[in-house]
Design a protein around this motif. Structure first.
Motif, mmCIF file in Angstrom:
data_model
loop_
_atom_site.group_PDB
_atom_site.id
_atom_site.type_symbol
_atom_site.label_atom_id
_atom_site.label_comp_id
_atom_site.label_asym_id
_atom_site.label_seq_id
_atom_site.Cartn_x
_atom_site.Cartn_y
_atom_site.Cartn_z
ATOM 1 N N GLY A 98 5.651 58.516 58.661
ATOM 2 C CA GLY A 98 6.353 59.662 59.244
ATOM 3 C C GLY A 98 6.713 60.695 58.200
ATOM 4 N N LEU A 99 7.950 61.138 58.210
ATOM 5 C CA LEU A 99 8.432 62.125 57.244
ATOM 6 C C LEU A 99 9.058 61.465 56.019
ATOM 7 C CD1 LEU A 99 9.985 64.634 59.805
ATOM 8 C CD2 LEU A 99 7.742 64.778 58.695
ATOM 9 N N SER A 100 8.834 60.160 55.883
ATOM 10 C CA SER A 100 9.236 59.372 54.700
ATOM 11 C C SER A 100 10.741 59.166 54.558
ATOM 12 C CB SER A 100 8.672 59.985 53.406
ATOM 13 O OG SER A 100 7.256 59.949 53.427
ATOM 14 N N ALA A 101 11.500 59.486 55.580
ATOM 15 C CA ALA A 101 12.948 59.255 55.507
ATOM 16 C C ALA A 101 13.299 57.775 55.334
ATOM 17 C CB ALA A 101 13.641 59.830 56.739
ATOM 18 N N PRO A 102 12.622 56.835 56.032
ATOM 19 C CA PRO A 102 12.929 55.420 55.797
ATOM 20 C C PRO A 102 12.661 54.998 54.356
ATOM 21 C CG PRO A 102 11.786 55.665 57.876
ATOM 22 C CD PRO A 102 11.706 56.999 57.184
ATOM 23 N N SER A 103 11.549 55.443 53.788
ATOM 24 C CA SER A 103 11.224 55.070 52.410
ATOM 25 C C SER A 103 12.277 55.579 51.432
ATOM 26 C CB SER A 103 9.847 55.614 52.016
ATOM 27 O OG SER A 103 8.824 54.845 52.608
ATOM 28 N N LYS A 104 12.778 56.777 51.675
ATOM 29 C CA LYS A 104 13.820 57.322 50.796
ATOM 30 C C LYS A 104 15.087 56.476 50.885
ATOM 31 C CE LYS A 104 11.962 61.969 51.348
ATOM 32 N NZ LYS A 104 12.148 63.289 51.994
ATOM 33 N N LEU A 105 15.424 56.030 52.102
ATOM 34 C CA LEU A 105 16.592 55.171 52.275
ATOM 35 C C LEU A 105 16.390 53.845 51.544
ATOM 36 C CD1 LEU A 105 18.626 54.610 55.507
ATOM 37 C CD2 LEU A 105 17.747 52.641 54.267
ATOM 38 N N TRP A 106 15.200 53.232 51.706
ATOM 39 C CA TRP A 106 14.929 51.949 51.043
ATOM 40 C C TRP A 106 14.893 52.122 49.527
ATOM 41 C CZ3 TRP A 106 10.402 51.499 54.952
ATOM 42 C CH2 TRP A 106 10.905 51.053 56.182
ATOM 43 N N ARG A 107 14.318 53.214 49.060
ATOM 44 C CA ARG A 107 14.269 53.473 47.620
ATOM 45 C C ARG A 107 15.679 53.566 47.033
ATOM 46 N NH1 ARG A 107 13.124 58.583 45.763
ATOM 47 N NH2 ARG A 107 14.739 59.178 47.257
ATOM 48 N N LYS A 153 7.640 65.693 48.708
ATOM 49 C CA LYS A 153 6.844 65.734 47.489
ATOM 50 C C LYS A 153 7.685 65.294 46.306
ATOM 51 C CE LYS A 153 3.782 69.492 48.983
ATOM 52 N NZ LYS A 153 3.283 70.864 48.682
ATOM 53 N N HIS A 154 7.005 64.659 45.339
ATOM 54 C CA HIS A 154 7.609 64.328 44.048
ATOM 55 C C HIS A 154 8.882 63.492 44.208
ATOM 56 C CE1 HIS A 154 4.715 67.245 42.678
ATOM 57 N NE2 HIS A 154 5.341 68.231 43.303
ATOM 58 N N GLN A 155 8.739 62.386 44.902
ATOM 59 C CA GLN A 155 9.862 61.476 45.099
ATOM 60 C C GLN A 155 9.780 60.328 44.093
ATOM 61 O OE1 GLN A 155 12.513 61.528 47.272
ATOM 62 N NE2 GLN A 155 11.898 63.582 47.935
ATOM 63 N N LYS A 156 10.885 60.018 43.464
ATOM 64 C CA LYS A 156 10.939 58.904 42.528
ATOM 65 C C LYS A 156 10.620 57.602 43.256
ATOM 66 C CE LYS A 156 14.058 56.417 39.413
ATOM 67 N NZ LYS A 156 15.458 56.301 38.931
ATOM 68 N N ASN A 157 9.712 56.816 42.675
ATOM 69 C CA ASN A 157 9.349 55.493 43.178
ATOM 70 C C ASN A 157 8.646 55.511 44.536
ATOM 71 O OD1 ASN A 157 10.663 54.660 40.876
ATOM 72 N ND2 ASN A 157 11.927 53.135 41.869
ATOM 73 N N ILE A 158 8.192 56.676 44.979
ATOM 74 C CA ILE A 158 7.434 56.762 46.234
ATOM 75 C C ILE A 158 6.138 57.526 45.962
ATOM 76 C CG2 ILE A 158 7.402 57.483 48.645
ATOM 77 C CD1 ILE A 158 10.422 57.518 48.644
ATOM 78 N N GLU A 159 5.030 56.896 46.316
ATOM 79 C CA GLU A 159 3.725 57.540 46.189
ATOM 80 C C GLU A 159 3.178 57.793 47.585
ATOM 81 O OE1 GLU A 159 -0.690 56.689 44.210
ATOM 82 O OE2 GLU A 159 1.081 55.632 43.446
ATOM 83 N N PHE A 160 2.609 58.987 47.800
ATOM 84 C CA PHE A 160 2.144 59.378 49.119
ATOM 85 C C PHE A 160 0.619 59.304 49.181
ATOM 86 C CE2 PHE A 160 6.109 61.622 48.187
ATOM 87 C CZ PHE A 160 6.898 61.147 49.227
ATOM 88 N N LEU A 161 0.118 58.606 50.210
ATOM 89 C CA LEU A 161 -1.316 58.371 50.334
ATOM 90 C C LEU A 161 -1.789 58.780 51.728
ATOM 91 C CD1 LEU A 161 -1.303 54.816 48.727
ATOM 92 C CD2 LEU A 161 -2.071 56.927 47.628
#
Length: 282
Positions: A82-91, A113-121
């Motif tokens: 999605g919009l990566s909000a869950p990943s940001k919360l988990w990170r 873009k350019h989120q620490k510890n998150i890579e977008f594929l």
């Protein structure tokens, strides 16, 4: 005002191929953002302590993350991110965790873009761009209902997971009869496949997984979400109608009412499944 062709929406919902899902989410996900004021795209896990959309959505992510044992994971794939909000919360909750957000929808990926510890594929769920036995967790938070074919995603998950890894899925499901007569309007506005719990469990076990945890939470998802919208409809519809034609809000409202009714009649539910690799099949 966002211009929407109703015929396009019907075709996207009816065909449900990958391109249709992308078009549908690009057109409709802003409705969720307008209604909640956030970037989460899930229904939320509501409780007496989580009475608004953002709190309920965060709660679902936290419950899902704890079920996935992310505190002990090094690498996790968030498939259909999605919009990566869950990943940001988990990170933020698990700072030692490396996350890989896989999404076929490039427009959604470009939202972050350019989120620490998150890579977008930018990739499909059925051909994961990872080597064999390389990740600790494969996560599908309210996204697997869109993966086609779902069996390919499960096979890919098995391939990329280490032996001690987990596949964890949160997904809307049907319980019994999902015919037009039972689902009514939801048959058309529930823009995903309508998998039954038995079908999902059989698909997982027949492809080398063992289900270690199962949580049915539909009554904490559909009912309070609908109640919140009904109670706040005047304010929410005013915001939505600034961007969307009136018929879209009416369809949303009627769909939510039908969703609550189907939940109460045990026609639909919502399940969290935690799966490990079945060592007996090796």
């Amino acid at each position: 005002m966002i211009t929407i062709n109703p015929i396009d929406v019907f075709l996207w919902t009816f065909r449900k191929n990958e391109k249709d899902v992308i078009n549908l989410y690009n057109t409709m996900s802003p409705v969720m953002q307008l209604a909640t004021g956030g970037s989460m795209l899930n229904f939320g896990y509501w409780s007496s302590k989580h009475l608004d959309p953002i709190s309920a959505q965060d709660n679902l992510c936290n419950v899902f993350g704890n079920l996935s044992e992310l505190s002990t994971a090094k690498n996790a794939i968030d498939v259909g991110s999605g919009l990566s909000a869950p990943s940001k919360l988990w990170r933020d909750s698990f700072p030692d965790l490396n996350l890989y957000d896989v999404n076929i929808n490039f427009k959604q990926l470009s939202f972050s873009k350019h989120q620490k510890n998150i890579e977008f594929l930018n990739s499909t769920s059925t051909k994961l761009p990872f080597s064999d036995n390389s990740v600790d967790r494969v996560l599908a938070l309210e996204s697997a209902q869109h993966f086609k074919p779902l069996s390919d995603f499960i096979v890919e998950s098995k391939r990329v997971l280490i032996k001690s890894g987990f596949l964890v899925i949160a997904i809307p499901i049907t319980v019994n009869d999902s015919s037009l007569g039972k689902l009514g309007l939801l048959k058309f506005t529930w823009s995903s496949e309508h998998y039954s719990l038995d079908y999902l469990k059989n698909l997982l076990t027949s492809n080398g997984f063992k289900i270690t945890d199962e949580m049915l939470i539909g009554s904490n998802v559909y009912d309070p979400l609908t109640d919140y919208y009904v109670e706040n409809r005047k304010t929410l519809s005013r915001t939505i109608l600034e961007h969307y034609p009136g018929y879209m809000e009416k369809i949303l409202y009627k769909s939510l009412l039908k969703m609550k009714k189907a939940s109460q009649e045990k026609i639909i539910d919502y399940v969290l499944l935690k799966c490990s690799l079945d060592s007996d099949l090796e």
